[in-house]
Write a protein that holds these residues in place. Structure first.
Motif, PDB file in Angstrom:
ATOM      1  N   THR A  10      46.737  41.028  38.388  1.00  0.00           N
ATOM      2  CA  THR A  10      47.132  42.131  37.515  1.00  0.00           C
ATOM      3  C   THR A  10      46.171  42.291  36.209  1.00  0.00           C
ATOM      4  O   THR A  10      46.073  41.329  35.491  1.00  0.00           O
ATOM      5  N   PHE A  11      45.928  43.299  35.876  1.00  0.00           N
ATOM      6  CA  PHE A  11      45.305  43.698  34.653  1.00  0.00           C
ATOM      7  C   PHE A  11      43.904  42.918  34.641  1.00  0.00           C
ATOM      8  O   PHE A  11      43.117  42.370  33.630  1.00  0.00           O
ATOM      9  N   LYS A  12      43.179  42.820  36.020  1.00  0.00           N
ATOM     10  CA  LYS A  12      41.787  42.310  36.201  1.00  0.00           C
ATOM     11  C   LYS A  12      42.202  40.857  35.673  1.00  0.00           C
ATOM     12  O   LYS A  12      41.106  40.115  35.423  1.00  0.00           O
ATOM     13  N   GLN A  13      43.254  39.988  35.734  1.00  0.00           N
ATOM     14  CA  GLN A  13      43.333  38.870  35.282  1.00  0.00           C
ATOM     15  C   GLN A  13      42.292  37.597  35.829  1.00  0.00           C
ATOM     16  O   GLN A  13      41.659  36.709  34.960  1.00  0.00           O
ATOM     17  N   ASN A  14      42.083  37.607  36.981  1.00  0.00           N
ATOM     18  CA  ASN A  14      41.444  36.616  37.628  1.00  0.00           C
ATOM     19  C   ASN A  14      39.755  37.305  38.176  1.00  0.00           C
ATOM     20  O   ASN A  14      39.275  36.801  39.078  1.00  0.00           O
ATOM     21  N   TRP A  15      39.576  38.405  37.484  1.00  0.00           N
ATOM     22  CA  TRP A  15      38.147  39.029  37.910  1.00  0.00           C
ATOM     23  C   TRP A  15      37.155  37.954  37.323  1.00  0.00           C
ATOM     24  O   TRP A  15      37.465  37.344  36.393  1.00  0.00           O
ATOM     25  N   ASP A 123      46.507  38.971  28.191  1.00  0.00           N
ATOM     26  CA  ASP A 123      47.050  37.801  28.066  1.00  0.00           C
ATOM     27  C   ASP A 123      48.563  37.563  27.696  1.00  0.00           C
ATOM     28  O   ASP A 123      49.122  36.521  28.176  1.00  0.00           O
ATOM     29  N   LEU A 124      48.970  38.339  26.622  1.00  0.00           N
ATOM     30  CA  LEU A 124      50.372  38.321  26.132  1.00  0.00           C
ATOM     31  C   LEU A 124      51.297  38.527  27.259  1.00  0.00           C
ATOM     32  O   LEU A 124      52.294  37.984  27.464  1.00  0.00           O
ATOM     33  N   LEU A 125      51.086  39.921  27.819  1.00  0.00           N
ATOM     34  CA  LEU A 125      51.970  40.063  28.806  1.00  0.00           C
ATOM     35  C   LEU A 125      52.159  39.474  30.065  1.00  0.00           C
ATOM     36  O   LEU A 125      53.077  39.475  30.501  1.00  0.00           O
ATOM     37  N   LEU A 126      51.014  38.617  30.328  1.00  0.00           N
ATOM     38  CA  LEU A 126      51.240  37.969  31.368  1.00  0.00           C
ATOM     39  C   LEU A 126      51.474  36.369  31.206  1.00  0.00           C
ATOM     40  O   LEU A 126      51.499  35.607  32.221  1.00  0.00           O
ATOM     41  N   SER A 127      51.679  36.232  29.879  1.00  0.00           N
ATOM     42  CA  SER A 127      52.118  34.689  29.643  1.00  0.00           C
ATOM     43  C   SER A 127      53.686  34.680  29.361  1.00  0.00           C
ATOM     44  O   SER A 127      54.358  35.761  29.312  1.00  0.00           O
ATOM     45  N   PRO A 128      54.069  33.366  29.092  1.00  0.00           N
ATOM     46  CA  PRO A 128      55.393  33.187  29.112  1.00  0.00           C
ATOM     47  C   PRO A 128      56.058  33.320  27.471  1.00  0.00           C
ATOM     48  O   PRO A 128      57.169  33.261  27.173  1.00  0.00           O
ATOM     49  N   PRO A 311      33.968  37.664  44.249  1.00  0.00           N
ATOM     50  CA  PRO A 311      34.793  37.952  45.276  1.00  0.00           C
ATOM     51  C   PRO A 311      36.092  38.598  44.996  1.00  0.00           C
ATOM     52  O   PRO A 311      36.951  39.405  45.641  1.00  0.00           O
ATOM     53  N   ASN A 312      36.739  38.001  43.938  1.00  0.00           N
ATOM     54  CA  ASN A 312      38.016  38.308  43.290  1.00  0.00           C
ATOM     55  C   ASN A 312      37.977  39.923  42.978  1.00  0.00           C
ATOM     56  O   ASN A 312      38.908  40.588  43.175  1.00  0.00           O
ATOM     57  N   GLN A 313      36.999  40.123  42.222  1.00  0.00           N
ATOM     58  CA  GLN A 313      36.944  41.536  41.702  1.00  0.00           C
ATOM     59  C   GLN A 313      36.702  42.535  42.801  1.00  0.00           C
ATOM     60  O   GLN A 313      37.200  43.516  42.925  1.00  0.00           O
TER      61      GLN A 313
END
Length: 333
Positions: A10-15, A123-128, A311-313
């Motif tokens: 989501t949002f290229k998080q782990n590209w 980072d904020l949107l995907l954080s707790p 590969p993730n991208q």
């Protein structure tokens, strides 16, 4: 045998990030700082992780209270000057970092820019961490509406001085997408069925692509990974819109498409609040248009993707293309 869990994209998080892929020559940063500030000493530096195209390095210089950013342009060297010009143009209405200095060291183009504190909205949107997604996305929509107050003589790509060097039209969108469909990465990765469907939708909806009369400033990489936020008096606010290297003259729908590319993976408030803040009249078939714009952009990404080193991208781009083909199937039935 345990199956490996698929990373969240989501949002290229782990590209795969540029700082993980690019080795810096010894002494490069020190030499660049010496060019910019010959009478000052570099105290320390740290790479700012997260960039997918260029490389950003936070630097601290003796005698300066605030850090700076040393930005390496690894794809388009002219983008340094384009970002500098846009910073001056936008600063009064849109929070952007200003560029203080540009030069070359050996084969590298670099800039020294203003450092703006914060973390990415992604980072904020995907954080707790507690945050008000509605308020934040409303603010993002308001900022995007301000982009549309900047216009150019015609639609097209910008040179380093913000002059139009290549016009764009509905036909050019179609021709570019067709060319992408012929590339090796696309032909080998996408199914024959999906390629056939994309060709069909390109012909069916090409008349909806932005025309020559749509000539507003477009960021072109407008998503939560390029938006900085920081906390002030207990409230998260946008502090900067980053990475203007791909900016061009065109339709605001291009930036809307970018921002909503992953909207199906997050809270409905993300899209709803963003559109409320944007508060502009959208064309009747705007959803079809942003599906098509996302497909064109993703095809371009797939052409340039590196399946071996990123590969993730590569996988995420293919998954998103399939998703938007399915969305177009739904609206076409």
């Amino acid at each position: 045998m345990l199956l490996q869990e698929k990373p969240n994209m989501t949002f290229k998080q782990n590209w795969e990030k540029t700082d993980e892929q690019h080795q810096l020559p010894a002494g490069m940063i020190e030499n660049m700082v010496s060019l910019a500030y010959p009478h000052k000493k570099l105290i320390s530096y740290e790479i700012i992780s997260g960039g997918c195209a260029n490389l950003n390095i936070k630097i601290n210089i003796a005698g300066d209270k605030q850090p700076l950013v040393l930005r390496l342009y690894l794809r388009d060297k002219d983008a340094a000057y384009r970002e500098q010009e846009l910073g001056v143009l936008l600063k009064q209405n849109v929070p952007v970092p200003l560029t203080h200095y540009i030069n070359d060291w050996e084969d590298y183009r670099f800039a020294i820019t203003e450092f703006i504190p914060g973390i990415t909205l992604r980072d904020l949107l995907l954080s707790p961490q507690p945050h008000d997604i509605g308020s934040l996305m409303y603010e993002v929509g308001v900022l995007l509406a301000r982009f549309t107050t900047y216009t150019f003589p015609k639609a097209g790509f910008l040179d380093k001085d913000l002059n139009i060097i290549e016009s764009t039209s509905q036909d050019s969108y179609l021709a570019f997408a067709k060319k992408c469909l012929q590339s090796k990465n696309v032909v080998t990765q996408l199914s024959v069925d999906n390629v056939s469907k994309i060709n069909f939708y390109l012909e069916k909806y090409s008349h909806l692509f932005p025309g020559e009369d749509e000539k507003h400033l477009v960021h072109a990489d407008f998503d939560p990974s390029n938006i900085l936020v920081d906390k002030a008096s207990g409230v998260w606010k946008v502090t900067a819109i980053l990475d203007w290297e791909f900016a061009f003259s065109g339709s605001v729908l291009c930036d809307i498409a970018n921002m909503l590319r992953y909207a199906h993976q997050v809270s409905p408030l993300f899209e709803k609040s963003f559109l409320q803040g944007l508060n502009i009249s959208l064309p009747e078939h705007w959803r079809i248009i942003i599906y098509m714009l996302n497909l064109v952009s993703l095809l371009d990404c797939l052409v340039r993707a590196d399946p071996k080193n990123r590969p993730n991208q590569y996988t995420d781009i293919c998954d998103l293309i399939s998703f938007y083909v399915e969305r177009l199937e739904e609206v076409t039935q």
